[in-house]
Design an enzyme around this catalytic site. Structure first.
Site, PDB file in Angstrom:
ATOM      1  N   HIS A 273       0.826  -1.200   0.000  1.00 61.30           N
ATOM      2  CA  HIS A 273       0.000   0.000   0.000  1.00 61.30           C
ATOM      3  C   HIS A 273       0.867   1.259   0.000  1.00 61.30           C
ATOM      4  O   HIS A 273       2.046   1.234   0.375  1.00 61.30           O
ATOM      5  CB  HIS A 273      -0.926  -0.003   1.210  1.00 61.30           C
ATOM      6  CG  HIS A 273      -1.963  -1.073   1.157  1.00 61.30           C
ATOM      7  ND1 HIS A 273      -2.892  -1.266   2.155  1.00 61.30           N
ATOM      8  CD2 HIS A 273      -2.242  -2.000   0.198  1.00 61.30           C
ATOM      9  CE1 HIS A 273      -3.691  -2.267   1.831  1.00 61.30           C
ATOM     10  NE2 HIS A 273      -3.309  -2.737   0.661  1.00 61.30           N
ATOM     11  N   GLU A 275       0.785   3.848   1.911  1.00 56.71           N
ATOM     12  CA  GLU A 275       1.248   4.215   3.247  1.00 56.71           C
ATOM     13  C   GLU A 275       2.469   3.381   3.656  1.00 56.71           C
ATOM     14  O   GLU A 275       3.427   3.897   4.241  1.00 56.71           O
ATOM     15  CB  GLU A 275       0.119   4.001   4.273  1.00 56.71           C
ATOM     16  CG  GLU A 275      -1.124   4.839   4.010  1.00 56.71           C
ATOM     17  CD  GLU A 275      -2.161   4.122   3.152  1.00 56.71           C
ATOM     18  OE1 GLU A 275      -3.366   4.326   3.381  1.00 56.71           O
ATOM     19  OE2 GLU A 275      -1.770   3.341   2.249  1.00 56.71           O
ATOM     20  N   CYS A 301      -5.756   0.757   5.876  1.00 53.84           N
ATOM     21  CA  CYS A 301      -6.201  -0.574   6.282  1.00 53.84           C
ATOM     22  C   CYS A 301      -5.637  -0.901   7.674  1.00 53.84           C
ATOM     23  O   CYS A 301      -4.830  -0.140   8.217  1.00 53.84           O
ATOM     24  CB  CYS A 301      -5.758  -1.614   5.261  1.00 53.84           C
ATOM     25  SG  CYS A 301      -3.985  -1.975   5.320  1.00 53.84           S
ATOM     26  N   CYS A 304      -1.731  -1.170   7.758  1.00 54.90           N
ATOM     27  CA  CYS A 304      -1.124   0.158   7.638  1.00 54.90           C
ATOM     28  C   CYS A 304      -1.335   0.967   8.927  1.00 54.90           C
ATOM     29  O   CYS A 304      -0.435   1.679   9.372  1.00 54.90           O
ATOM     30  CB  CYS A 304      -1.721   0.916   6.457  1.00 54.90           C
ATOM     31  SG  CYS A 304      -1.189   0.313   4.841  1.00 54.90           S
TER      32      CYS A 304
END
Length: 352
Positions: A273, A275, A301, A304
């Site tokens: 992701h 992040e 999520c 993360c």
């Protein structure tokens, strides 16, 4: 409203929010005319489909036949004294020239990120029942058709440069209303500024959109920007680990998750992701992100979120919500991390 014959012309890229701004002004007593509505009526008479491509083609045809200001010529005849008007879909400099002959005319350019505009476009064609190309590539191709070098065709890029007033529309409807109300107030007092400067949050969220264009998974080309003391210290976008093939090259690596309630969700696990990649970049180069703010496309999520807590980030600002964000919100609250979601909507993507 305390002012007579205020005429606000609206230009801007497709689905930037021109009609939304017009609706806000209508609530304040403005009368709305759209140059695009003229094209829609003409297409209906010709029994042609109302598509973006057909509207561009017809508009160019009318300008070539009757002059570049043809559409504005039709509208200006309808304008009466002592009334306030908003005129949308101004796409040719000659239209601006004609409208500018009216006293108290102001041209406003509505600016919005391209990915946000594309999503609005998809929602619009569903609502209107219009048939139109739905791929992002086609959307961008038609965008080029609006920027012709021929003076009798659409020259949206020229119109945008002619607008002295710029209005950024990349946040919530409430924020947009605040900006429009402020603009009208400034126009009444003749104190309008040439450019409405974005806030720091708007600025960094817009940069997230740019960073996300480097993403390599078409389910969500999200970007992330980590900021400390109003300075960018790290960025990241959705993509596979260094040296590993990307979704755009070999396809998605989909996995299904069965939840406690029996529901099933699908996830692409090939990429990291945005992040995660931003946090990893900071770690790789020894950059401290403790006490920083993380900007991203949607609520992080659960994985993360745990990483964000552990590296000491204390504020998270995202444009929209994530459909499975409850666990993230819970631990953010427990960890004392401030979470701000600008638009009160949930991000939608393929195979959600």
């Amino acid at each position: 409203m305390g002012i007579n014959e205020m005429i606000i012309g609206i230009t801007g890229s497709y689905a930037s929010g021109k009609d939304t701004v017009a609706s806000i002004l209508q609530e304040k007593g403005f009368i709305h005319y759209s140059l695009s509505d003229i094209l829609r009526e003409e297409l209906k008479k010709k029994r042609k489909e109302i598509t973006r491509e057909n509207m561009i083609s017809l508009g160019n045809e009318l300008r070539e036949k009757y002059g570049a200001s043809a559409l504005a010529d039709k509208i200006i005849k309808k304008l009466e004294g002592n009334k306030n008007y908003v005129i949308t879909s101004v796409r040719n400099p000659k239209e601006i020239e004609i409208l500018s002959t009216k006293e108290n005319f102001h041209l406003v350019n509505i600016i919005s990120p391209v990915r946000t505009r594309y999503k609005r476009f998809l929602n619009r064609i569903k609502e209107r029942g219009e048939k139109d190309a739905e791929s992002f590539r086609e959307f961008m191709r038609n965008e080029k058709l609006e920027n012709s070098k021929d003076e009798t065709k659409q020259q949206l890029n020229v119109c945008e440069k002619l607008a002295k007033i710029k209005l950024i529309n990349n946040s919530s409807l409430e924020k947009l209303k605040e900006k429009v109300n402020r603009l009208v107030g400034d126009l009444e007092k003749k104190e309008v500024k040439d450019y409405i400067r974005p806030s720091w949050d708007e600025y960094f969220l817009k940069l997230c959109d740019v960073v996300g264009t480097r993403g390599t998974c078409d389910r969500g080309r999200a970007g992330c920007v980590i900021v400390k003391n109003k300075r960018i210290v790290a960025t990241g976008y959705v993509g596979s680990p260094v040296g590993i093939e990307h979704c755009d090259e070999v396809g998605h690596q989909m996995k299904s998750t069965i939840h406690e309630d029996g529901s099933v969700s699908k996830h692409c696990v090939r990429t990291a992701h945005a992040e995660q990649n931003a946090i990893c970049l900071a770690a790789r180069y020894g950059i401290s992100i403790e006490g920083s703010t993380l900007y991203c496309k949607m609520t992080p999520c659960y994985v993360c979120a745990k990483m964000i807590i552990n590296v000491g980030i204390n504020r998270v600002v995202c444009l929209r919500d994530y459909h499975a964000s409850e666990d993230s919100k819970k631990i953010f609250k427990e960890a004392g991390i401030k979470l701000e979601i600008i638009e009160k909507t949930t991000e939608q993507y393929k195979n959600q």
